[in-house]
Design a protein around this motif. Sequence first.
Motif, PDB file in Angstrom:
ATOM      1  N   ARG A  38       0.866  -1.176   0.000  1.00 55.75           N
ATOM      2  CA  ARG A  38       0.000   0.000   0.000  1.00 55.75           C
ATOM      3  C   ARG A  38       0.901   1.224   0.000  1.00 55.75           C
ATOM      4  O   ARG A  38       1.975   1.211   0.592  1.00 55.75           O
ATOM      5  CB  ARG A  38      -0.909   0.029   1.229  1.00 55.75           C
ATOM      6  N   LEU A  39       0.442   2.291  -0.637  1.00 55.28           N
ATOM      7  CA  LEU A  39       1.193   3.531  -0.675  1.00 55.28           C
ATOM      8  C   LEU A  39       0.451   4.583   0.132  1.00 55.28           C
ATOM      9  O   LEU A  39      -0.747   4.806  -0.077  1.00 55.28           O
ATOM     10  CB  LEU A  39       1.367   4.004  -2.120  1.00 55.28           C
ATOM     11  N   PHE A  40       1.163   5.189   1.065  1.00 58.04           N
ATOM     12  CA  PHE A  40       0.595   6.245   1.894  1.00 58.04           C
ATOM     13  C   PHE A  40       1.385   7.523   1.637  1.00 58.04           C
ATOM     14  O   PHE A  40       2.610   7.525   1.776  1.00 58.04           O
ATOM     15  CB  PHE A  40       0.650   5.869   3.379  1.00 58.04           C
ATOM     16  N   THR A  41       0.677   8.566   1.262  1.00 61.58           N
ATOM     17  CA  THR A  41       1.307   9.851   0.996  1.00 61.58           C
ATOM     18  C   THR A  41       0.848  10.845   2.052  1.00 61.58           C
ATOM     19  O   THR A  41      -0.352  11.081   2.195  1.00 61.58           O
ATOM     20  CB  THR A  41       0.944  10.360  -0.411  1.00 61.58           C
ATOM     21  N   ASN A  55       6.162   9.692   0.405  1.00 64.45           N
ATOM     22  CA  ASN A  55       5.480   8.471  -0.014  1.00 64.45           C
ATOM     23  C   ASN A  55       6.078   7.295   0.738  1.00 64.45           C
ATOM     24  O   ASN A  55       7.290   7.086   0.677  1.00 64.45           O
ATOM     25  CB  ASN A  55       5.674   8.246  -1.522  1.00 64.45           C
ATOM     26  N   ASP A  56       5.230   6.557   1.431  1.00 65.72           N
ATOM     27  CA  ASP A  56       5.668   5.363   2.145  1.00 65.72           C
ATOM     28  C   ASP A  56       5.008   4.141   1.529  1.00 65.72           C
ATOM     29  O   ASP A  56       3.778   4.034   1.509  1.00 65.72           O
ATOM     30  CB  ASP A  56       5.299   5.433   3.625  1.00 65.72           C
ATOM     31  N   LEU A  57       5.834   3.239   1.026  1.00 66.90           N
ATOM     32  CA  LEU A  57       5.356   1.954   0.531  1.00 66.90           C
ATOM     33  C   LEU A  57       5.405   0.991   1.705  1.00 66.90           C
ATOM     34  O   LEU A  57       6.475   0.782   2.292  1.00 66.90           O
ATOM     35  CB  LEU A  57       6.242   1.459  -0.608  1.00 66.90           C
ATOM     36  N   ILE A  58       4.254   0.435   2.062  1.00 69.18           N
ATOM     37  CA  ILE A  58       4.163  -0.419   3.253  1.00 69.18           C
ATOM     38  C   ILE A  58       3.670  -1.806   2.854  1.00 69.18           C
ATOM     39  O   ILE A  58       2.670  -1.941   2.149  1.00 69.18           O
ATOM     40  CB  ILE A  58       3.238   0.208   4.309  1.00 69.18           C
ATOM     41  N   LEU A  59       4.387  -2.824   3.335  1.00 66.56           N
ATOM     42  CA  LEU A  59       4.017  -4.219   3.135  1.00 66.56           C
ATOM     43  C   LEU A  59       4.014  -4.892   4.506  1.00 66.56           C
ATOM     44  O   LEU A  59       4.875  -4.606   5.340  1.00 66.56           O
ATOM     45  CB  LEU A  59       5.011  -4.932   2.224  1.00 66.56           C
ATOM     46  N   GLY A  94      19.423   5.678  -6.500  1.00 67.51           N
ATOM     47  CA  GLY A  94      19.015   6.709  -5.555  1.00 67.51           C
ATOM     48  C   GLY A  94      19.149   6.268  -4.110  1.00 67.51           C
ATOM     49  O   GLY A  94      19.848   5.307  -3.788  1.00 67.51           O
ATOM     50  N   ALA A  95      18.446   6.979  -3.249  1.00 68.30           N
ATOM     51  CA  ALA A  95      18.483   6.702  -1.812  1.00 68.30           C
ATOM     52  C   ALA A  95      17.431   5.660  -1.463  1.00 68.30           C
ATOM     53  O   ALA A  95      16.318   5.687  -1.982  1.00 68.30           O
ATOM     54  CB  ALA A  95      18.229   7.985  -1.031  1.00 68.30           C
ATOM     55  N   TRP A  96      17.811   4.754  -0.586  1.00 63.36           N
ATOM     56  CA  TRP A  96      16.910   3.722  -0.077  1.00 63.36           C
ATOM     57  C   TRP A  96      16.804   3.931   1.431  1.00 63.36           C
ATOM     58  O   TRP A  96      17.811   3.853   2.136  1.00 63.36           O
ATOM     59  CB  TRP A  96      17.473   2.331  -0.359  1.00 63.36           C
ATOM     60  N   ARG A  97      15.599   4.207   1.914  1.00 59.97           N
ATOM     61  CA  ARG A  97      15.364   4.364   3.348  1.00 59.97           C
ATOM     62  C   ARG A  97      14.249   3.392   3.722  1.00 59.97           C
ATOM     63  O   ARG A  97      13.128   3.513   3.237  1.00 59.97           O
ATOM     64  CB  ARG A  97      14.985   5.804   3.673  1.00 59.97           C
ATOM     65  N   MET A  98      14.596   2.428   4.565  1.00 58.31           N
ATOM     66  CA  MET A  98      13.670   1.352   4.900  1.00 58.31           C
ATOM     67  C   MET A  98      13.598   1.162   6.395  1.00 58.31           C
ATOM     68  O   MET A  98      14.565   1.462   7.101  1.00 58.31           O
ATOM     69  CB  MET A  98      14.156   0.036   4.281  1.00 58.31           C
ATOM     70  N   GLU A  99      12.480   0.638   6.846  1.00 54.61           N
ATOM     71  CA  GLU A  99      12.397   0.253   8.247  1.00 54.61           C
ATOM     72  C   GLU A  99      11.474  -0.936   8.419  1.00 54.61           C
ATOM     73  O   GLU A  99      10.526  -1.136   7.653  1.00 54.61           O
ATOM     74  CB  GLU A  99      12.001   1.420   9.143  1.00 54.61           C
ATOM     75  N   ALA A 100      11.799  -1.722   9.407  1.00 56.09           N
ATOM     76  CA  ALA A 100      10.991  -2.871   9.801  1.00 56.09           C
ATOM     77  C   ALA A 100      10.530  -2.619  11.227  1.00 56.09           C
ATOM     78  O   ALA A 100      11.351  -2.352  12.110  1.00 56.09           O
ATOM     79  CB  ALA A 100      11.813  -4.153   9.724  1.00 56.09           C
ATOM     80  N   VAL A 101       9.222  -2.711  11.428  1.00 59.16           N
ATOM     81  CA  VAL A 101       8.644  -2.532  12.756  1.00 59.16           C
ATOM     82  C   VAL A 101       7.891  -3.814  13.092  1.00 59.16           C
ATOM     83  O   VAL A 101       7.054  -4.276  12.313  1.00 59.16           O
ATOM     84  CB  VAL A 101       7.709  -1.298  12.802  1.00 59.16           C
ATOM     85  N   ASP A 148      11.330   8.796  -2.219  1.00 55.29           N
ATOM     86  CA  ASP A 148      11.449  10.213  -2.552  1.00 55.29           C
ATOM     87  C   ASP A 148      10.362  10.624  -3.543  1.00 55.29           C
ATOM     88  O   ASP A 148       9.941  11.757  -3.580  1.00 55.29           O
ATOM     89  CB  ASP A 148      12.829  10.511  -3.139  1.00 55.29           C
ATOM     90  N   GLY A 149       9.930   9.715  -4.348  1.00 55.39           N
ATOM     91  CA  GLY A 149       8.880   9.945  -5.339  1.00 55.39           C
ATOM     92  C   GLY A 149       8.316   8.602  -5.736  1.00 55.39           C
ATOM     93  O   GLY A 149       8.625   7.586  -5.130  1.00 55.39           O
ATOM     94  N   LYS A 150       7.509   8.580  -6.766  1.00 57.88           N
ATOM     95  CA  LYS A 150       6.909   7.314  -7.188  1.00 57.88           C
ATOM     96  C   LYS A 150       7.674   6.661  -8.328  1.00 57.88           C
ATOM     97  O   LYS A 150       7.335   5.557  -8.738  1.00 57.88           O
ATOM     98  CB  LYS A 150       5.468   7.554  -7.623  1.00 57.88           C
TER      99      LYS A 150
END
Length: 162
Positions: free
Chosen positions: A8-11, A16-20, A93-100, A117-119
């Motif tokens: 899912r994409l949340f803006t 923009n955060d792509l969440i799985l 580009g830049a990759w910023r990821m997190e696992a919660v 950073d964008g879509k």
Amino acid sequence: MTPTPTGRLFTTGGTNDLILVRTFRAPIQDVWASLTEPERTARWYGPWEGEAAPGRTIKVKLLFEEQTPWYEMRIDACRPPRRLALSSLDEFGAWRMEAVLSEREGVTELRFTQHLDGKDGIGEVGPGWEYYLDMLVAARDGSPRPDFDDYYPAMRAYYQAL
């Protein structure tokens, strides 16, 4: 067989955060170990080496990519067993990821987020993370490893439409 895309994409506020999300019938500590112990990450992503601590950079061997390159990742935050944030920079580009991680009644939920950073490129990024997270599932439950060809390009249109 093409798996069903789950991302899912949340803006919000211009980001923009792509969440799985994936769930595991396992204690949070065990799932955390699958995300952080080099011998366990090797089962689904690749082993890593270096001094793991916030602000430090580790090297990860991408076992399931062409030519199995070593890749540098910075540990931005680490709060065992709940949150791991990583970043890296490459030719894309830049990759910023997190696992919660959160646990309830013996079931642990992994909420994986890539901060975009964008879509641009989401049609490739989304299927890639679906594949790797399903590799994690397979590594944990002993099921057969998925085939990347089942994810891409089949999921590309889904992600581009987000």
